[in-house]
Design a protein around this motif. Structure first.
Motif, PDB file in Angstrom:
ATOM      1  N   ARG A  61     -40.558  30.388   5.808  1.00 35.81           N
ATOM      2  CA  ARG A  61     -40.412  29.907   4.432  1.00 35.81           C
ATOM      3  C   ARG A  61     -38.980  30.016   3.928  1.00 35.81           C
ATOM      4  NH1 ARG A  61     -45.357  29.865   1.387  1.00 35.81           N
ATOM      5  NH2 ARG A  61     -47.142  30.483   2.650  1.00 35.81           N
ATOM      6  N   ASP A  62     -38.226  30.940   4.502  1.00 37.54           N
ATOM      7  CA  ASP A  62     -36.882  31.177   4.017  1.00 37.54           C
ATOM      8  C   ASP A  62     -35.855  30.241   4.649  1.00 37.54           C
ATOM      9  OD1 ASP A  62     -37.177  32.230   6.504  1.00 37.54           O
ATOM     10  OD2 ASP A  62     -35.965  34.020   6.137  1.00 37.54           O
ATOM     11  N   VAL A  63     -36.331  29.190   5.370  1.00 41.60           N
ATOM     12  CA  VAL A  63     -35.401  28.236   5.964  1.00 41.60           C
ATOM     13  C   VAL A  63     -34.620  27.549   4.850  1.00 41.60           C
ATOM     14  CG1 VAL A  63     -35.226  26.056   7.209  1.00 41.60           C
ATOM     15  CG2 VAL A  63     -36.773  27.830   8.026  1.00 41.60           C
ATOM     16  N   ARG A  64     -33.320  27.543   4.990  1.00 40.23           N
ATOM     17  CA  ARG A  64     -32.483  26.916   3.970  1.00 40.23           C
ATOM     18  C   ARG A  64     -32.248  25.469   4.336  1.00 40.23           C
ATOM     19  NH1 ARG A  64     -27.225  30.277   2.655  1.00 40.23           N
ATOM     20  NH2 ARG A  64     -27.101  28.529   1.193  1.00 40.23           N
ATOM     21  N   ALA A  65     -32.372  24.606   3.343  1.00 33.51           N
ATOM     22  CA  ALA A  65     -32.157  23.184   3.577  1.00 33.51           C
ATOM     23  C   ALA A  65     -30.660  22.919   3.713  1.00 33.51           C
ATOM     24  CB  ALA A  65     -32.717  22.376   2.411  1.00 33.51           C
ATOM     25  N   GLY A 107     -47.750  25.050   1.016  1.00 37.33           N
ATOM     26  CA  GLY A 107     -49.037  24.764   0.376  1.00 37.33           C
ATOM     27  C   GLY A 107     -48.979  23.496  -0.454  1.00 37.33           C
ATOM     28  N   ASP A 108     -47.845  23.272  -1.158  1.00 45.20           N
ATOM     29  CA  ASP A 108     -47.699  22.044  -1.946  1.00 45.20           C
ATOM     30  C   ASP A 108     -47.755  20.816  -1.046  1.00 45.20           C
ATOM     31  OD1 ASP A 108     -47.429  23.618  -4.153  1.00 45.20           O
ATOM     32  OD2 ASP A 108     -45.243  23.445  -4.271  1.00 45.20           O
ATOM     33  N   VAL A 109     -47.065  20.878   0.078  1.00 45.82           N
ATOM     34  CA  VAL A 109     -47.022  19.732   0.995  1.00 45.82           C
ATOM     35  C   VAL A 109     -48.393  19.484   1.609  1.00 45.82           C
ATOM     36  CG1 VAL A 109     -46.033  18.863   3.159  1.00 45.82           C
ATOM     37  CG2 VAL A 109     -44.567  20.035   1.497  1.00 45.82           C
ATOM     38  N   MET A 110     -49.043  20.545   2.073  1.00 47.31           N
ATOM     39  CA  MET A 110     -50.344  20.381   2.715  1.00 47.31           C
ATOM     40  C   MET A 110     -51.386  19.892   1.714  1.00 47.31           C
ATOM     41  SD  MET A 110     -49.609  20.944   5.768  1.00 47.31           S
ATOM     42  CE  MET A 110     -51.280  20.771   6.380  1.00 47.31           C
ATOM     43  N   GLN A 128     -45.616  18.076   8.454  1.00 43.23           N
ATOM     44  CA  GLN A 128     -46.385  19.178   7.878  1.00 43.23           C
ATOM     45  C   GLN A 128     -45.500  20.417   7.743  1.00 43.23           C
ATOM     46  OE1 GLN A 128     -49.796  19.512  10.426  1.00 43.23           O
ATOM     47  NE2 GLN A 128     -50.569  17.503   9.873  1.00 43.23           N
ATOM     48  N   GLY A 129     -44.652  20.383   6.780  1.00 45.21           N
ATOM     49  CA  GLY A 129     -43.750  21.495   6.525  1.00 45.21           C
ATOM     50  C   GLY A 129     -42.977  21.235   5.256  1.00 45.21           C
ATOM     51  N   THR A 130     -42.091  22.112   4.914  1.00 43.31           N
ATOM     52  CA  THR A 130     -41.328  21.982   3.679  1.00 43.31           C
ATOM     53  C   THR A 130     -40.226  20.945   3.825  1.00 43.31           C
ATOM     54  OG1 THR A 130     -39.692  23.664   4.243  1.00 43.31           O
ATOM     55  CG2 THR A 130     -41.749  24.436   3.230  1.00 43.31           C
ATOM     56  N   TYR A 131     -39.648  20.563   2.698  1.00 47.37           N
ATOM     57  CA  TYR A 131     -38.514  19.646   2.675  1.00 47.37           C
ATOM     58  C   TYR A 131     -37.351  20.231   3.472  1.00 47.37           C
ATOM     59  CZ  TYR A 131     -34.414  17.321   0.611  1.00 47.37           C
ATOM     60  OH  TYR A 131     -33.227  16.661   0.419  1.00 47.37           O
ATOM     61  N   ALA A 132     -37.096  21.522   3.304  1.00 49.65           N
ATOM     62  CA  ALA A 132     -35.996  22.162   4.031  1.00 49.65           C
ATOM     63  C   ALA A 132     -36.239  22.117   5.534  1.00 49.65           C
ATOM     64  CB  ALA A 132     -35.835  23.606   3.557  1.00 49.65           C
ATOM     65  N   GLN A 133     -37.463  22.366   5.932  1.00 46.69           N
ATOM     66  CA  GLN A 133     -37.781  22.344   7.366  1.00 46.69           C
ATOM     67  C   GLN A 133     -37.673  20.936   7.933  1.00 46.69           C
ATOM     68  OE1 GLN A 133     -41.584  24.062   6.826  1.00 46.69           O
ATOM     69  NE2 GLN A 133     -40.860  26.174   6.956  1.00 46.69           N
ATOM     70  N   ALA A 134     -38.098  19.942   7.162  1.00 40.86           N
ATOM     71  CA  ALA A 134     -37.993  18.553   7.617  1.00 40.86           C
ATOM     72  C   ALA A 134     -36.526  18.164   7.794  1.00 40.86           C
ATOM     73  CB  ALA A 134     -38.677  17.624   6.622  1.00 40.86           C
ATOM     74  N   ARG A 178     -42.354   5.580  14.890  1.00 34.01           N
ATOM     75  CA  ARG A 178     -41.525   5.424  16.075  1.00 34.01           C
ATOM     76  C   ARG A 178     -40.055   5.769  15.804  1.00 34.01           C
ATOM     77  NH1 ARG A 178     -43.419   0.861  17.278  1.00 34.01           N
ATOM     78  NH2 ARG A 178     -41.865  -0.466  16.273  1.00 34.01           N
ATOM     79  N   ASN A 179     -39.604   5.609  14.582  1.00 35.43           N
ATOM     80  CA  ASN A 179     -38.165   5.674  14.332  1.00 35.43           C
ATOM     81  C   ASN A 179     -37.707   6.820  13.444  1.00 35.43           C
ATOM     82  OD1 ASN A 179     -36.977   3.018  15.542  1.00 35.43           O
ATOM     83  ND2 ASN A 179     -38.845   2.375  14.473  1.00 35.43           N
ATOM     84  N   MET A 180     -38.625   7.596  12.871  1.00 32.15           N
ATOM     85  CA  MET A 180     -38.170   8.611  11.917  1.00 32.15           C
ATOM     86  C   MET A 180     -39.257   9.653  11.672  1.00 32.15           C
ATOM     87  SD  MET A 180     -38.393   5.982   8.690  1.00 32.15           S
ATOM     88  CE  MET A 180     -37.707   4.681   9.717  1.00 32.15           C
ATOM     89  N   LEU A 181     -38.848  10.738  11.065  1.00 29.70           N
ATOM     90  CA  LEU A 181     -39.791  11.704  10.515  1.00 29.70           C
ATOM     91  C   LEU A 181     -40.150  11.253   9.111  1.00 29.70           C
ATOM     92  CD1 LEU A 181     -38.104  15.095  11.574  1.00 29.70           C
ATOM     93  CD2 LEU A 181     -39.904  13.830  12.760  1.00 29.70           C
ATOM     94  N   PHE A 182     -41.357  11.543   8.685  1.00 26.65           N
ATOM     95  CA  PHE A 182     -41.852  11.059   7.396  1.00 26.65           C
ATOM     96  C   PHE A 182     -42.363  12.256   6.607  1.00 26.65           C
ATOM     97  CE2 PHE A 182     -45.278   8.565   5.011  1.00 26.65           C
ATOM     98  CZ  PHE A 182     -44.383   8.116   4.050  1.00 26.65           C
ATOM     99  N   TRP A 183     -41.669  12.563   5.502  1.00 20.77           N
ATOM    100  CA  TRP A 183     -42.049  13.710   4.657  1.00 20.77           C
ATOM    101  C   TRP A 183     -42.410  13.205   3.279  1.00 20.77           C
ATOM    102  CZ3 TRP A 183     -40.496  15.882   0.027  1.00 20.77           C
ATOM    103  CH2 TRP A 183     -40.951  17.188  -0.237  1.00 20.77           C
ATOM    104  N   GLY A 184     -43.486  13.740   2.732  1.00 16.91           N
ATOM    105  CA  GLY A 184     -43.894  13.344   1.399  1.00 16.91           C
ATOM    106  C   GLY A 184     -44.421  14.514   0.595  1.00 16.91           C
ATOM    107  N   CYS A 185     -44.384  14.346  -0.710  1.00 13.72           N
ATOM    108  CA  CYS A 185     -44.928  15.380  -1.599  1.00 13.72           C
ATOM    109  C   CYS A 185     -45.132  14.771  -2.983  1.00 13.72           C
ATOM    110  CB  CYS A 185     -43.973  16.564  -1.681  1.00 13.72           C
ATOM    111  SG  CYS A 185     -44.765  18.066  -2.326  1.00 13.72           S
TER     112      CYS A 185
END
Length: 424
Positions: A61-65, A107-110, A128-134, A178-185
């Motif tokens: 959780r402490d991963v810095r973006a 938890g917000d993302v999931m 399936q992870g935080t914005y910083a992790q993505a 195919r071309n990118m990671l996809f993060w949403g919230c």
């Protein structure tokens, strides 16, 4: 499924599909990519999600973006008013909040992914992870990262249209997977709200394409409002084509660094092996020197022992010479005349009384300079050993053993005895 995978990667995708039951092989591939193709970790992550357990990302959780540069001069901006766009009543402005404290970003993302799945079951694979992790994964994997900030579709028809038609279109799904990671919230959650402010989002729906450029994560594309599926693909292709060169350069730089590091490691390993070989050679040389030294020391000890033995024999001859009885005169009674044949061919003749003992005879021969130091005295025919002794048998030399007289030994007037060298 995307070409360019190795046989090993293809096999892992098939195994992951088999054990998880996920029908879309592209989803399987993307999950494995996010876990560096570690099949065990990817499977455990999937099982945790099914069982409602926090994902493995929650352990960090402490991963810095990494810092993201959001400069409109460096990005291509597309809106619903441009050709191919469509708009009904797009939502404006972020969800108002006075204080936003993000306590459970995973938890917000999931929670968003679960609610999105319920309303729109067909869509690209969400990270399936935080914005910083993505951001960190996109930077590490040198991939594009598509950010989607969601707002309540019941009050935002453009959001409903984008999710219901465009993001559910199979060609869009295939292209994104195919071309990118996809993060949403969802911007109604603390994590989504914080990201919307970080990226200056005021219009919904909005998607942003982020990539590594000059070693910085940069927003290179912004897609505001709704548009047709083919138009969204065209816009993303335009942004990717304009910025792929930066990822290609980063991949080349990383490859060069990896090759340099591999070469250095190989050189270090070769040096270690050479050093180990030199050490082994030196160890063997030292063992050889030690063996030679020990052999020389053994020779010297043996030589010293021989010298000591000779000195002791010489001293013993001096002492025993005093014990040799005087030779009786030729005309005396009970005299036995003995001829001794020595190993070197010499002949000695000596008279003894028949009352003298065999040890007296031995002492006489032992002290004679022509006699060997260790010998036996025998008759010729039939051959009998009258007396035998070696230097180490000091008891016999000192006369403590054989006190048999010459008469008792069966010797008479004239005898010929043989002296045999026991050291020969």
């Amino acid at each position: 499924m995307e070409d360019g995978m190795t046989n090993e990667q293809t096999e892992k995708v098939l195994q992951f599909q088999d054990i998880t039951g996920i029908e879309d092989m592209n989803i399987c591939r993307d999950v494995l990519i996010r876990h560096q193709w570690d099949l065990e970790i990817a499977f455990q992550e999937q099982m945790n999600i099914r069982e409602g357990i926090p994902t493995t990302y929650a352990a960090s959780r402490d991963v810095r973006a990494p810092a993201v540069l959001d400069d409109r001069f460096l990005q291509q901006v597309f809106s619903a008013t441009m050709p191919g766009g469509r708009s009904a009543r797009g939502g404006l402005g972020p969800v108002p909040r006075s204080i936003t404290v993000v306590t459970d970003p995973v938890g917000d993302v999931m929670s968003f992914i679960r609610s999105y799945n319920e309303r729109y079951p067909v869509h690209p694979v969400f990270y399936q992870g935080t914005y910083a992790q993505a951001l960190n994964d996109a930077k590490q994997e040198l991939r594009f990262l598509l950010i989607y900030l969601h707002k309540d579709p019941t009050n935002n028809p453009d959001v409903e249209s984008l999710c219901r038609t465009t993001l559910s279109d199979q060609s869009v799904i295939d292209y994104i997977n195919r071309n990118m990671l996809f993060w949403g919230c969802d911007v109604s959650s603390p994590e989504g709200y914080r990201v919307s402010h970080t990226l200056n989002v005021n219009t919904y729906p909005t998607m942003m394409l982020i990539t590594l450029r000059n070693n910085r994560m940069v927003v290179v594309g912004r897609f505001e409002g709704d548009c047709m599926p083919e138009e969204l693909i065209r816009r993303m292709q335009t942004v990717i084509s304009a910025n792929e060169i930066w990822l290609s350069q980063a991949r080349a730089d990383r490859l060069e660094r990896n090759l340099t590091q591999t070469l250095r490691q190989q050189q270090d390993e070769a040096y270690r092996l050479s050093l180990r070989a030199d050490e082994e050679k030196e160890r063997l040389r030292q063992l050889e020197r030690d063996a030679e030294r020990e052999a020389q020391e053994a020779i010297e000890r043996e030589r010293a022992e021989e010298e000591r033995k000779k000195e002791e024999i010489a001293q013993l001859k001096i002492e025993l010479a005093e014990k040799v009885p005087n030779e009786p005169p030729a005309g005396a009674s009970d005299v036995i005349s003995v001829v001794f044949k020595l190993p070197n061919g010499a002949r000695l003749e000596r008279r003894f009384l028949n009352s003298h003992s065999l040890i007296d005879v031995y002492n006489y021969l032992f002290c004679h300079p022509s006699s060997p130091d260790e010998f036996e005295i025998t008759t010729n025919f039939p051959k009998r050993v009258l007396y035998a002794s070696t230097f180490i048998n000091n008891d016999a030399i000192n006369g403590n053993c054989n006190v048999t007289t010459l008469a008792e030994a069966g010797l008479k007037h004239r005898e010929v005895l043989f002296v045999n060298d026991l050291e020969a």
